[in-house]
Structure formats: structure tokens, C-alpha cells
Write a protein that holds these residues in place. Structure first.
Motif, PDB file in Angstrom:
ATOM      1  N   MET A   1       0.819  -1.220   0.000  1.00  0.00           N
ATOM      2  CA  MET A   1       0.000   0.000   0.000  1.00  0.00           C
ATOM      3  C   MET A   1       0.852   1.269   0.000  1.00  0.00           C
TER       4      MET A   1
ATOM      5  N   ALA B   1      -0.096   5.096   1.521  1.00  0.00           N
ATOM      6  CA  ALA B   1      -1.473   5.477   1.216  1.00  0.00           C
ATOM      7  C   ALA B   1      -2.190   5.995   2.459  1.00  0.00           C
ATOM      8  N   ILE B   2      -3.090   6.946   2.267  1.00  0.00           N
ATOM      9  CA  ILE B   2      -4.014   7.374   3.313  1.00  0.00           C
ATOM     10  C   ILE B   2      -5.416   7.400   2.723  1.00  0.00           C
ATOM     11  N   THR B   3      -6.408   7.307   3.595  1.00  0.00           N
ATOM     12  CA  THR B   3      -7.793   7.207   3.154  1.00  0.00           C
ATOM     13  C   THR B   3      -8.434   8.585   3.164  1.00  0.00           C
ATOM     14  N   LEU B   4      -8.544   9.186   1.971  1.00  0.00           N
ATOM     15  CA  LEU B   4      -9.095  10.535   1.849  1.00  0.00           C
ATOM     16  C   LEU B   4     -10.524  10.513   1.338  1.00  0.00           C
ATOM     17  N   ASP B   5     -10.824   9.578   0.452  1.00  0.00           N
ATOM     18  CA  ASP B   5     -12.105   9.590  -0.250  1.00  0.00           C
ATOM     19  C   ASP B   5     -13.075   8.569   0.317  1.00  0.00           C
ATOM     20  N   ASN B   6     -12.764   8.053   1.498  1.00  0.00           N
ATOM     21  CA  ASN B   6     -13.606   7.003   2.026  1.00  0.00           C
ATOM     22  C   ASN B   6     -13.709   7.142   3.541  1.00  0.00           C
ATOM     23  N   THR B   7     -14.709   6.499   4.102  1.00  0.00           N
ATOM     24  CA  THR B   7     -14.902   6.530   5.547  1.00  0.00           C
ATOM     25  C   THR B   7     -13.947   5.538   6.219  1.00  0.00           C
ATOM     26  N   LEU B   8     -13.642   5.821   7.462  1.00  0.00           N
ATOM     27  CA  LEU B   8     -12.767   4.959   8.256  1.00  0.00           C
ATOM     28  C   LEU B   8     -13.556   4.406   9.434  1.00  0.00           C
ATOM     29  N   TYR B   9     -13.453   3.100   9.634  1.00  0.00           N
ATOM     30  CA  TYR B   9     -14.081   2.476  10.793  1.00  0.00           C
ATOM     31  C   TYR B   9     -13.002   1.968  11.735  1.00  0.00           C
TER      32      TYR B   9
ATOM     33  N   ASP C   1      -3.077   5.490   8.097  1.00  0.00           N
ATOM     34  CA  ASP C   1      -4.340   5.858   8.751  1.00  0.00           C
ATOM     35  C   ASP C   1      -4.349   5.413  10.210  1.00  0.00           C
TER      36      ASP C   1
ATOM     37  N   LYS D   1      -2.306   7.796  12.303  1.00  0.00           N
ATOM     38  CA  LYS D   1      -2.994   9.086  12.436  1.00  0.00           C
ATOM     39  C   LYS D   1      -4.170   8.954  13.414  1.00  0.00           C
ATOM     40  N   LEU D   2      -4.973   7.919  13.232  1.00  0.00           N
ATOM     41  CA  LEU D   2      -6.147   7.728  14.087  1.00  0.00           C
ATOM     42  C   LEU D   2      -5.725   7.449  15.526  1.00  0.00           C
TER      43      LEU D   2
END
Lengths: 259, 259
Positions: free
Chosen positions: B44, B47-55, B79, B82-83
Motif C-alpha cells: 500500500m 497510502a491514506i484514506t481521503l475519499d472514504n470513511t474509516l471504521y 491511517d 494518524k487515528l
């Protein structure tokens, strides 16, 4: 003299206006082949597709201004370059250009950049490569006034080559009616993102997050990409893929791991 | 003296044996919080999740050897960090450790590494960080003989800090019955992957590709990570996230972009 072979890619996807402009500009400089993602890949960093299948197909997006050969690919920008070099191009290209990205890849953004991962992928293979980005995130970003600069930089790189072990990270300021003042060679500004997670609840009652954040510039230097952009210049940062912090090796060699 | 707070993550997912071992080892050194992907994220990159939700959810994977607090996350390793830093941890951790990856992140592999992207993410935030990897790709990789070394390196980093602007990329040789000889501070070996695309046809008649390749070492140096690993040592490379190739700036400043 035969025309240079130019591989064009991006991370916003094959229909993105920034890519379509870059193709038009490169058509003036050489023979263009496009291999670009079939959908947006922003924030993908240097991802490659290892656990999944890759699809690619020849497409025509713009009969008038497109390239003679364009391929869309189901993978990431790095996949596009790998597939282009290995399977789709007849010979090694003279240069790989990626972009023009809708949004900044200056400063620490380079770490998350799919646009730059495509350039780095080419650089690893010893091919001159440049990533272009505009500091305007909208799909309708205004690319006014940068075309001549993009062509100048690519022409210069075709003539001079690019310093060994580097690819160029070129960013343009957002257009605000003032003509571009020129281009400056810069270093990457020290900065980070002050993340904020926007916590929400789905209609089904499940909690989820959106990643948001603010860019936090920590660097007052006047030789940085951010300084150049804030003063109306394009920034050009030579970007390396030998990530070794050579300056730290002597310090680490003083450590005693037997403690 | 209060115990250090250690954030543990990886890119193979929260159930991966390499992560479970790392958690056990870190439990001996401090208070551990785990935030790791709910599914494998190899390749990956950053990569970071910009266009999608995070659970994210609190989970118990191993009641006996797990950490007091473990969270799985739907995102990438970056992610997770960061989270963790922003939402899940009560205070800034004293160190972030990522791994133990099932597979090499030495040499050019660092570019594609989710394991190292997690470490870099912490490094950007000014937190000491280390990525650990074993040069054995199997889910049943044999982690024999590295536990003491992993703890030594983390203990030493907690004591000394990590050189400014770097994170450590630690790789261990595949276990072949011979005890680990020690650890060497190294630079990233110059290498690339000779890609091969395995072209196939689906049952529905659609062509697709699998990305495969062979590692091609271009570097005969005896101070590289690959050389250390090939000789039975762990490799420790200080890895930077200022990607500026400072050595190239003077050359680029001789270029005339007006041509």
C-alpha cells in the motif's frame, strides 16, 4: 532526429483535466503514450497491486487533442508505469511525466503522492521523470498560465537529463490572475498535517471517521517549495528514492545494542 | 518511573503472527496500545484514506498475550497511526513500532512498504519510530531467534531517542537454523525489481495481469542492508522523509529554463 517517446500518467484518472492538458502539451514535444488509472487514486502513496488482478484497455478519450495511444489501467499510478514500461510501450521512453495533479504535492505532501510515486517508479528504472502539480484541488482547477513552463521544464530535462538518483517534483501556485513569475529550484519544506478526525454516525448507527486536517508549515526557510509557491513561482524539488539518512549513520554506530 | 507508552501497528493486519509476536515483546517493555488494519495492506505504500470513511473498533484477539487495548481499523497503516495519535491514545506515545512484517522491506522495498509508512507517519509527528520486518513472506514465517534483538533495539531507541528526521528500518534475515549474528547500521542498497506481468484470460474471456518480478541487486557495497542480511545480520537503516536530493540542487541551478 527522431521525436522523443513520452509516457504520460497521473493519479487523478485518465479523464482528469490536468492529465488532458499535459497530454496536449506533450503532443507538441514528442510521441506520447498514455497509461493512466481508470479512476482517481489520490492519496495512494507508492501503492502497487500485488494481491489483485490488473486490467488495462486501449481507450479514446479525446479524438482531437488526445494521444495516438492511450491505455486506462485498473491499478495505481506506480502500476501504470510498471505496466507501461514492461508491456505496453515498444521501447524505453525518453521521459515519464505525471500529472498535472489537481492539488499540491509540495512539502510533506510528496510522501502521500500518487503523482510522484509514478515519477519515482520511472526514476528507479533509470528513466528521467517529472511530476507536475497545481495547488488547486478542484476538478475544475484553473490551469491558466502554466503551459509554457511545463513545456520548458520537459524540454530542458530532455536536453540535460535529470541528476542521477532523482526525479523532479514540480508544483505551481494556484492561479489568482497574476502571471507565473518563473521557476525556482527548492528543497522540500518541513511541515506536517494537523489531523482532525470528523467523527460521525451512519444511518445504521455505526460510528465512522472522515480524515481531515490543516497544513502546518514549520519551516521559515526562503529556499523551500512552499516559499516559492507563496511568492508566485513554480517550485522544482529534486526528489530522491534512496531514503537513507546518511548523516545519521555515524550517530547510530555509537549505539550499543547489547545494553 | 512510569512505563513507556508504545503504539504498535503493522500492514499485514491485526491477526498476523508477526504483529502478535511484536505485541508480546512490547508488553515486556511498556504499556501497549495496538491500532492495526483489519485486513492485509501489503504494497500500500504511504497510502491514506481521503475519499472514504474509516471504521475502527476495539477488539480482543488474544486474551492471554494481547495488549490491554487493541483497535482494528478499516484503513491503511498510515491511517492507523494518524487515528491512534489523534483519537485513540490518551497521550503522545513514547515510541511507535510497526511490524513485524512478513517479508523484506530492505533496499528499494522501503518505497512500497506499508510497515515503514506507519513508522514514517509517526516520524513526521516527531515521535521515535521503528519498522521491523523479517525476510520471510509466508504467513507461517519463522520468527525464531529475533525476539531479543527486537527488544534490544526498542530499549536502546527509548533510551537514546532516534536521530532527528529519521525513522529506523530494521530487517531480519530469513531463519535457516543459524543464530542471528547481530545488527549492523546500513545504507539502503541500490536495487530494483525486474517486473514481469503474467498475462492471463479470465473465464469470461477478459485479459488481465498479475504483477510479478525478480529482485535485481545493483549494489556491490558491503555497507548495505542486503549485504548485512545475506551475511546473517539484522540491518538497521536510518530512513528519512525529507526526500530532497540536496546534492542535486546546485546542478539544477545551472539549468536555463528559458531555452
Amino acid at each position: 532526429m527522431s521525436k522523443p517517446l513520452i509516457l504520460v500518467t497521473n493519479d487523478d484518472g485518465i479523464t482528469a483535466p490536468g492529465l488532458r492538458l499535459l497530454i496536449q502539451l506533450m503532443n507538441e514535444l514528442g510521441d506520447v503514450v498514455v497509461v493512466a488509472p481508470d479512476s482517481p487514486q489520490s492519496g495512494m502513496g507508492h501503492a502497487i497491486t500485488l494481491d489483485n488482478t490488473l486490467y488495462s484497455k486501449k481507450v479514446v478519450i479525446d479524438r482531437e487533442h488526445g494521444a495516438p495511444k492511450e491505455y486506462s489501467c485498473s491499478g495505481t499510478p506506480a502500476d501504470c508505469v510498471k505496466l507501461g514500461l514492461q508491456e505496453l510501450l515498444q521501447r524505453k521512453p525518453d521521459i515519464v511525466v505525471s500529472g498535472i495533479n489537481h492539488g499540491s504535492n509540495a512539502s510533506i505532501n510528496v510522501i502521500y503522492s500518487g503523482t510522484m510515486s509514478a515519477a519515482v517508479e520511472a526514476g528507479i528504472e533509470g528513466i528521467p521523470a517529472i511530476g507536475f502539480s497545481l495547488c488547486d484541488y478542484g476538478w475544475n482547477a484553473d490551469f491558466t498560465g502554466i503551459s509554457e513552463s511545463v513545456k520548458q521544464i520537459v524540454r530542458t530535462a530532455l536536453k540535460n537529463g535529470i541528476p542521477r538518483g532523482t526525479v523532479l517534483n514540480v508544483n505551481y501556485p494556484k492561479y489568482d490572475g497574476v502571471p507565473l513569475k518563473g521557476a525556482k529550484i527548492c528543497r522540500q519544506a518541513k511541515a506536517n498535517w494537523k489531523e482532525k478526525f470528523d467523527k460521525r454516525t451512519s444511518p445504521m448507527g455505526k460510528e465512522y471517521y472522515w480524515l481531515t486536517g490543516e497544513f502546518d508549515l514549520l519551516d521559515k526557510g526562503e529556499d523551500t517549495d512552499i516559499h516559492a509557491l507563496n511568492n508566485g513561482y513554480a517550485s522544482i524539488v529534486p526528489t530522491q528514492f534512496d531514503l537513507t539518512a546518511h548523516y545519521a549513520i555515524s550517530t547510530l554506530n555509537t549505539w550499543n545494542f547489547e545494553d
